[in-house]
Design an enzyme around this catalytic site. Structure first.
Site, PDB file in Angstrom:
ATOM      1  N   ASP A 114     -53.914 -26.140 -56.031  1.00 59.02           N
ATOM      2  CA  ASP A 114     -53.684 -27.320 -55.021  1.00 59.02           C
ATOM      3  C   ASP A 114     -52.424 -27.744 -55.302  1.00 59.02           C
ATOM      4  O   ASP A 114     -52.590 -28.497 -56.473  1.00 59.02           O
ATOM      5  CB  ASP A 114     -54.714 -27.908 -54.614  1.00 59.02           C
TER       6      ASP A 114
ATOM      7  N   TYR B 204     -60.880 -37.460 -63.052  1.00 59.36           N
ATOM      8  CA  TYR B 204     -61.006 -36.769 -61.619  1.00 59.36           C
ATOM      9  C   TYR B 204     -59.494 -36.438 -61.251  1.00 59.36           C
ATOM     10  O   TYR B 204     -58.722 -37.436 -61.234  1.00 59.36           O
ATOM     11  CB  TYR B 204     -61.607 -37.888 -60.643  1.00 59.36           C
TER      12      TYR B 204
ATOM     13  N   LYS C   9     -60.755 -31.298 -56.792  1.00 58.66           N
ATOM     14  CA  LYS C   9     -62.014 -30.528 -56.981  1.00 58.66           C
ATOM     15  C   LYS C   9     -61.574 -29.191 -57.642  1.00 58.66           C
ATOM     16  O   LYS C   9     -60.324 -28.905 -57.232  1.00 58.66           O
ATOM     17  CB  LYS C   9     -62.871 -30.716 -55.616  1.00 58.66           C
TER      18      LYS C   9
HETATM   19  P1  13P Z   1     -59.112 -31.334 -53.174  1.00 58.56           P
HETATM   20  O1  13P Z   1     -59.702 -31.071 -54.342  1.00 58.56           O
HETATM   21  O2  13P Z   1     -59.278 -30.253 -52.068  1.00 58.56           O
HETATM   22  O3  13P Z   1     -57.695 -31.727 -53.236  1.00 58.56           O
HETATM   23  O4  13P Z   1     -59.967 -32.714 -52.246  1.00 58.56           O
HETATM   24  C1  13P Z   1     -59.833 -33.720 -52.902  1.00 58.56           C
HETATM   25  C2  13P Z   1     -60.410 -34.810 -52.189  1.00 58.56           C
HETATM   26  O5  13P Z   1     -60.676 -36.073 -52.692  1.00 58.56           O
HETATM   27  C3  13P Z   1     -60.898 -34.590 -50.674  1.00 58.56           C
HETATM   28  O6  13P Z   1     -61.670 -35.804 -50.264  1.00 58.56           O
HETATM   29 MG    MG Z   2     -55.962 -31.575 -52.568  1.00 58.59          MG
HETATM   30 MG    MG Z   3     -58.570 -28.267 -52.267  1.00 61.76          MG
END
Ligand code: 13P
Ligand code: MG
Ligand code: MG
Ligand code: 13P
Length: 369
Positions: A11, A233, A236
């Site tokens: 990402d 963090y 994800k």
């Molecule tokens: P991603 O990991 O897809 O960037 O999403 C993060 C997030 O906080 C979604 O609410």
């Molecule tokens: Mg994202």
């Molecule tokens: Mg993502």
């Protein structure tokens, strides 16, 4: 000559927020991989996306963990990040945790799944791409494909599948791995992989008697944990996987069957909530409600002499409409819990979210009981 299939993903900026990949990033990635194909570095490619994750699907003859291939992916993510920064996309360069490339994307943020194999007479392969979830989301469906006779009829009625499979499991907390054979170690296997935030299926191997050599993985899942690498963090660890099909392996339809059940996965909203995994087409892989619900896309390829060709987008099919409707109903039910568990992740899993900073404020307010 053996063929290698690599999916390397990251990402590098969401549009808007964490919803999708901006078309300019897709275009740039296609141009980079087109040039690499022209120069002979890779044999073929397809640039895919699921939510805000950019998935580089590539074939080549260089084997897994090849420095050149990883560098190509890394440089593609870097140039996409530059565009993302100009467009002020959200979280530009989010998954790139280092300024410098050190020979392999592992440990640097992007996720990867790779397999090298001798192409069979026909080589159908499914690539699964997920967003708003974590590697353990693959445990249940991969188990069903390769271990559950109620899912895969071939385990019962095909003599080429009857021997079962070997599951390679990673303990991503202790950084250890274990090999378990099905059917005889099914209960041990389930004891581990039911704990999907810690034990994740990394690869599947055929067993003695299979028409596919025992040394060749027939499925591979990306297991890279961003929070474990960064210690905090970041986003994800939206995973990807590849599954070879037919002739002693699950039929394409058997590899698609587990997804008719929208099982609960973690990673929704701020990487901090459980929700149903909704199968959808690449076109519809656009998380919206509460940044979700979590998505999975299935692209099918028939690999021929190292070429991928165009993918077939399986979850476009109407057969998954009911699953999607069910997922939406489950989303309503889970959302109604608001900030309460089990919609919110259990405390251990919240360690790597933004919650500890909030808890810190209350630290001195606690008195002995
Ligand atoms: P991603 O990991 O897809 O960037 O999403 C993060 C997030 O906080 C979604 O609410
Ligand atoms: Mg994202
Ligand atoms: Mg993502
Ligand atoms: P194969 O054994 O050739 O993979 O065929 C099985 C099948 O396609 C059933 O759907």
């Amino acid at each position: 000559m053996k063929t290698t299939l690599s999916i390397i993903k990251a990402d590098v900026g969401g549009f808007p927020g964490h919803a999708t990949v901006h078309p300019d990033l897709i275009k740039n990635a296609e141009e980079e991989l087109h040039a690499a194909k022209k120069s002979g570095e890779i044999k073929d490619y397809f640039v895919a996306r699921c939510g805000d994750d950019l998935d580089l699907i590539m074939t080549h003859d260089k084997g897994v963990d090849d420095k050149k291939i990883h560098e190509l992916a890394w440089n593609t993510f870097i140039s996409c990040t530059e565009i993302a920064k100009k467009l002020k996309l959200y979280g530009a360069g989010q998954d790139l945790l280092s300024d410098t490339f050190s020979g392999n994307v592992k440990g640097l943020g992007p996720g990867s799944a790779e397999m090298q194999f001798e192409e069979r007479k026909s080589e159908p392969i499914l690539c699964f791409l997920m967003d708003k979830t974590e590697p353990g989301a693959f445990n249940l469906p991969i188990y069903k494909m390769f271990g559950d006779p109620f899912n895969s009829a071939g385990l019962v009625i095909d003599s080429n599948m009857h021997h079962g499979f070997t599951f390679e499991i990673y303990d991503i907390v202790e950084n250890k791995k274990v090999l378990l054979n099905t059917p005889e170690e099914t209960y041990d296997l389930l004891a581990l992989i039911g704990g999907k935030s810690r034990y994740v299926i990394k690869r599947i191997y055929p067993r003695e008697g299979s028409p596919v050599p025992k040394s060749e993985a027939v499925a591979c899942i990306s297991t890279d944990k961003l929070s474990k690498i960064a210690g905090t963090y970041v986003g994800k660890d939206d995973p990807v996987a590849m599954v070879r099909c037919q002739s002693g392996l699950p039929a394409v339809g058997e590899a698609l069957e587990p997804w008719a059940f929208p099982h609960l996965v973690s990673g929704w909203m701020r990487g901090s909530h459980n929700g149903p995994l909704m199968p959808c087409s690449m076109e519809d892989a656009t998380p919206s409600r509460f940044d979700g619900p979590p998505r999975v896309v299935a692209l099918g390829f028939q690999i021929a002499n190292g070429t991928l060709g165009r993918p077939f987008d399986f979850f476009k099919d109407k057969a998954y409409d009911r699953t999607r409707n069910k997922a939406i109903k489950i989303a309503d039910y889970m959302r109604a819990h608001g900030p309460f568990e089990p919609h919110r992740l259990p405390s251990e899993d919240m360690e790597y979210t933004t919650l500890p900073a909030v808890m810190k404020k209350l630290e001195n307010r606690f008195k002995e009981i």
